[in-house]
Design a protein around this motif. Structure first.
Motif, PDB file in Angstrom:
ATOM      1  N   VAL A  62      26.505  64.176  13.463  1.00 43.15           N
ATOM      2  CA  VAL A  62      26.293  64.519  12.064  1.00 43.15           C
ATOM      3  C   VAL A  62      27.427  65.402  11.554  1.00 43.15           C
ATOM      4  N   SER A  63      27.873  65.124  10.338  1.00 39.80           N
ATOM      5  CA  SER A  63      28.781  66.012   9.620  1.00 39.80           C
ATOM      6  C   SER A  63      27.917  66.791   8.643  1.00 39.80           C
ATOM      7  N   VAL A  64      27.743  68.076   8.896  1.00 41.20           N
ATOM      8  CA  VAL A  64      26.756  68.846   8.141  1.00 41.20           C
ATOM      9  C   VAL A  64      27.081  68.953   6.657  1.00 41.20           C
ATOM     10  N   GLU A  65      28.353  68.769   6.300  1.00 41.25           N
ATOM     11  CA  GLU A  65      28.742  68.882   4.894  1.00 41.25           C
ATOM     12  C   GLU A  65      28.499  67.598   4.111  1.00 41.25           C
ATOM     13  N   ASN A  66      27.984  66.567   4.798  1.00 43.07           N
ATOM     14  CA  ASN A  66      27.734  65.271   4.173  1.00 43.07           C
ATOM     15  C   ASN A  66      26.219  65.059   4.040  1.00 43.07           C
ATOM     16  N   LEU A  67      25.719  65.017   2.799  1.00 35.90           N
ATOM     17  CA  LEU A  67      24.278  64.921   2.569  1.00 35.90           C
ATOM     18  C   LEU A  67      23.673  63.678   3.201  1.00 35.90           C
ATOM     19  N   GLN A  68      24.363  62.542   3.107  1.00 32.54           N
ATOM     20  CA  GLN A  68      23.823  61.317   3.686  1.00 32.54           C
ATOM     21  C   GLN A  68      23.672  61.446   5.191  1.00 32.54           C
ATOM     22  N   ASP A  69      24.666  62.060   5.840  1.00 36.30           N
ATOM     23  CA  ASP A  69      24.584  62.304   7.287  1.00 36.30           C
ATOM     24  C   ASP A  69      23.379  63.174   7.630  1.00 36.30           C
ATOM     25  N   VAL A  70      23.185  64.225   6.849  1.00 38.46           N
ATOM     26  CA  VAL A  70      22.075  65.155   7.102  1.00 38.46           C
ATOM     27  C   VAL A  70      20.733  64.448   6.927  1.00 38.46           C
ATOM     28  N   GLU A  71      20.605  63.680   5.870  1.00 39.17           N
ATOM     29  CA  GLU A  71      19.351  62.954   5.638  1.00 39.17           C
ATOM     30  C   GLU A  71      19.107  61.916   6.722  1.00 39.17           C
ATOM     31  N   ASN A  72      20.180  61.251   7.178  1.00 33.04           N
ATOM     32  CA  ASN A  72      20.036  60.282   8.271  1.00 33.04           C
ATOM     33  C   ASN A  72      19.580  60.969   9.559  1.00 33.04           C
ATOM     34  N   ALA A  73      20.117  62.165   9.803  1.00 29.48           N
ATOM     35  CA  ALA A  73      19.729  62.916  10.999  1.00 29.48           C
ATOM     36  C   ALA A  73      18.254  63.289  10.950  1.00 29.48           C
ATOM     37  N   LEU A  74      17.780  63.707   9.785  1.00 29.43           N
ATOM     38  CA  LEU A  74      16.353  64.029   9.638  1.00 29.43           C
ATOM     39  C   LEU A  74      15.502  62.785   9.851  1.00 29.43           C
ATOM     40  N   SER A 106      42.905  73.120   0.298  1.00 28.25           N
ATOM     41  CA  SER A 106      42.187  72.242   1.217  1.00 28.25           C
ATOM     42  C   SER A 106      41.541  73.030   2.348  1.00 28.25           C
ATOM     43  N   ASP A 107      42.294  73.945   2.956  1.00 26.41           N
ATOM     44  CA  ASP A 107      41.752  74.742   4.056  1.00 26.41           C
ATOM     45  C   ASP A 107      40.656  75.687   3.574  1.00 26.41           C
ATOM     46  N   PHE A 108      40.827  76.214   2.380  1.00 30.45           N
ATOM     47  CA  PHE A 108      39.774  77.066   1.814  1.00 30.45           C
ATOM     48  C   PHE A 108      38.496  76.256   1.619  1.00 30.45           C
ATOM     49  N   GLN A 109      38.625  75.069   1.050  1.00 31.43           N
ATOM     50  CA  GLN A 109      37.462  74.253   0.719  1.00 31.43           C
ATOM     51  C   GLN A 109      36.769  73.709   1.972  1.00 31.43           C
ATOM     52  N   GLN A 110      37.557  73.296   2.966  1.00 38.05           N
ATOM     53  CA  GLN A 110      36.959  72.763   4.196  1.00 38.05           C
ATOM     54  C   GLN A 110      36.042  73.768   4.866  1.00 38.05           C
ATOM     55  N   VAL A 111      36.476  75.019   4.910  1.00 37.72           N
ATOM     56  CA  VAL A 111      35.669  76.060   5.555  1.00 37.72           C
ATOM     57  C   VAL A 111      34.373  76.296   4.781  1.00 37.72           C
ATOM     58  N   LEU A 112      34.467  76.353   3.462  1.00 40.47           N
ATOM     59  CA  LEU A 112      33.252  76.527   2.666  1.00 40.47           C
ATOM     60  C   LEU A 112      32.327  75.313   2.782  1.00 40.47           C
ATOM     61  N   ASP A 113      32.910  74.129   2.842  1.00 45.01           N
ATOM     62  CA  ASP A 113      32.091  72.918   2.949  1.00 45.01           C
ATOM     63  C   ASP A 113      31.259  72.899   4.227  1.00 45.01           C
ATOM     64  N   VAL A 114      31.888  73.219   5.351  1.00 40.28           N
ATOM     65  CA  VAL A 114      31.170  73.182   6.633  1.00 40.28           C
ATOM     66  C   VAL A 114      30.262  74.400   6.789  1.00 40.28           C
ATOM     67  N   ASN A 115      30.826  75.588   6.610  1.00 41.55           N
ATOM     68  CA  ASN A 115      30.093  76.807   6.931  1.00 41.55           C
ATOM     69  C   ASN A 115      28.983  77.123   5.930  1.00 41.55           C
ATOM     70  N   LEU A 123      19.518  73.464   5.801  1.00 43.04           N
ATOM     71  CA  LEU A 123      18.381  74.337   5.498  1.00 43.04           C
ATOM     72  C   LEU A 123      17.442  73.662   4.493  1.00 43.04           C
ATOM     73  N   LYS A 124      17.997  73.215   3.381  1.00 46.23           N
ATOM     74  CA  LYS A 124      17.175  72.601   2.339  1.00 46.23           C
ATOM     75  C   LYS A 124      16.456  71.348   2.846  1.00 46.23           C
ATOM     76  N   THR A 125      17.191  70.460   3.471  1.00 46.66           N
ATOM     77  CA  THR A 125      16.637  69.174   3.912  1.00 46.66           C
ATOM     78  C   THR A 125      15.529  69.359   4.934  1.00 46.66           C
ATOM     79  N   PHE A 126      15.769  70.206   5.928  1.00 51.78           N
ATOM     80  CA  PHE A 126      14.794  70.355   7.000  1.00 51.78           C
ATOM     81  C   PHE A 126      13.644  71.290   6.619  1.00 51.78           C
TER      82      PHE A 126
END
Length: 248
Positions: A62-74, A106-115, A123-126
């Motif tokens: 799962v890529s946690v920053e991707n909503l579809q991935d998170v929903e698929n994991a659930l 890009s590096d600023f955004q990537q960190v915020l996206d994942v973390n 948190l929201k999905t589960f």
């Protein structure tokens, strides 16, 4: 501190604190869904986990920053176990260190996206799945960082993301606490993981001088606190930020 039969979902489970957490939860009897962007690494994690029930631990990519991935994991978790996890650990995190004057967008955004965004999506999905499944008691543990409290040179993106995670925890603890779901943050200090290997020796030396215990922490020591927060032993702890730093 038994977690016998409880279903846990752990992100960042392929290494470091996430992997140590999976082991700690499984040791106490939990069934673990180990999630990570690196499936090979998370499969390795599952292979070393103790098994105490007829239900088997599950690796998920799962890529946690991707909503579809998170929903698929659930959905995969619900399909296999027919119930939502009651323990969620948001341990996925990355760094892209640089001075602000040189830090790319890009590096600023990537960190915020994942973390940050990743923690929010999990948190929201589960948590919603727990509410819909009428879970009586749930525990969500987010991994922050002590540097989010005082800042650290070269980590503007990381510090900002972890400070936001701490406030996200406090808000969600108020919103979900009334539904029996506790949300807390663990703030590690300097911990011996893959992430710390990218820190220059000179910087690590300066941190070491500020730690009264005279050493860096181990991932297992963070996992022990997470396991406590996942258990009934912490039943009245909600919205807390617990530092595990050796006194830093």
């Amino acid at each position: 501190m038994s977690l016998a039969g409880r279903l846990a979902f752990v992100t960042g489970a392929g290494s470091g604190i996430g992997r140590a957490t999976c082991f700690g939860l499984a040791k106490e009897g939990a069934i673990v869904v180990a999630a990570d962007k690196n499936f090979i690494a998370v499969q390795d994690t599952v292979d070393i986990l103790p098994k105490s029930t007829s239900e088997h631990h599950l690796p998920i990519e799962v890529s946690v920053e991707n909503l579809q991935d998170v929903e698929n994991a659930l959905n995969k978790t619900l399909n296999i176990f027919s119930r939502p996890p009651v323990v969620i650990v948001n341990a996925a995190g990355i760094t892209r260190d640089n001075f602000i004057s040189k830090l790319s967008e890009s590096d600023f955004q990537q960190v915020l996206d994942v973390n940050l965004k990743g923690t929010f999506l999990i948190l929201k999905t589960f948590a919603n799945a727990m509410v819909q499944g009428q879970v009586q008691q749930g525990s969500i543990i987010n991994i922050g960082s002590v540097v989010a409290k005082f800042g650290n040179i070269g980590q503007a993106n990381y510090c900002a993301s972890k400070a936001a995670v701490d406030l996200l925890t406090k808000v969600s603890s108020k919103e979900f606490g009334r539904m029996g779901i506790r949300v807390n943050t663990v703030l590690p200090g300097m911990i011996e993981t893959q992430m710390i290997k990218s820190v220059p020796d000179k910087v690590k030396g300066k941190f070491l001088e500020m730690i009264p215990l005279g050493r860096f922490g181990q991932a297992e020591e963070i996992a022990q606190v997470i396991t406590f927060l996942a258990s009934d032993k912490s039943s009245y702890i909600n919205g807390a930020s617990i530092e595990v730093t050796g006194g830093l």
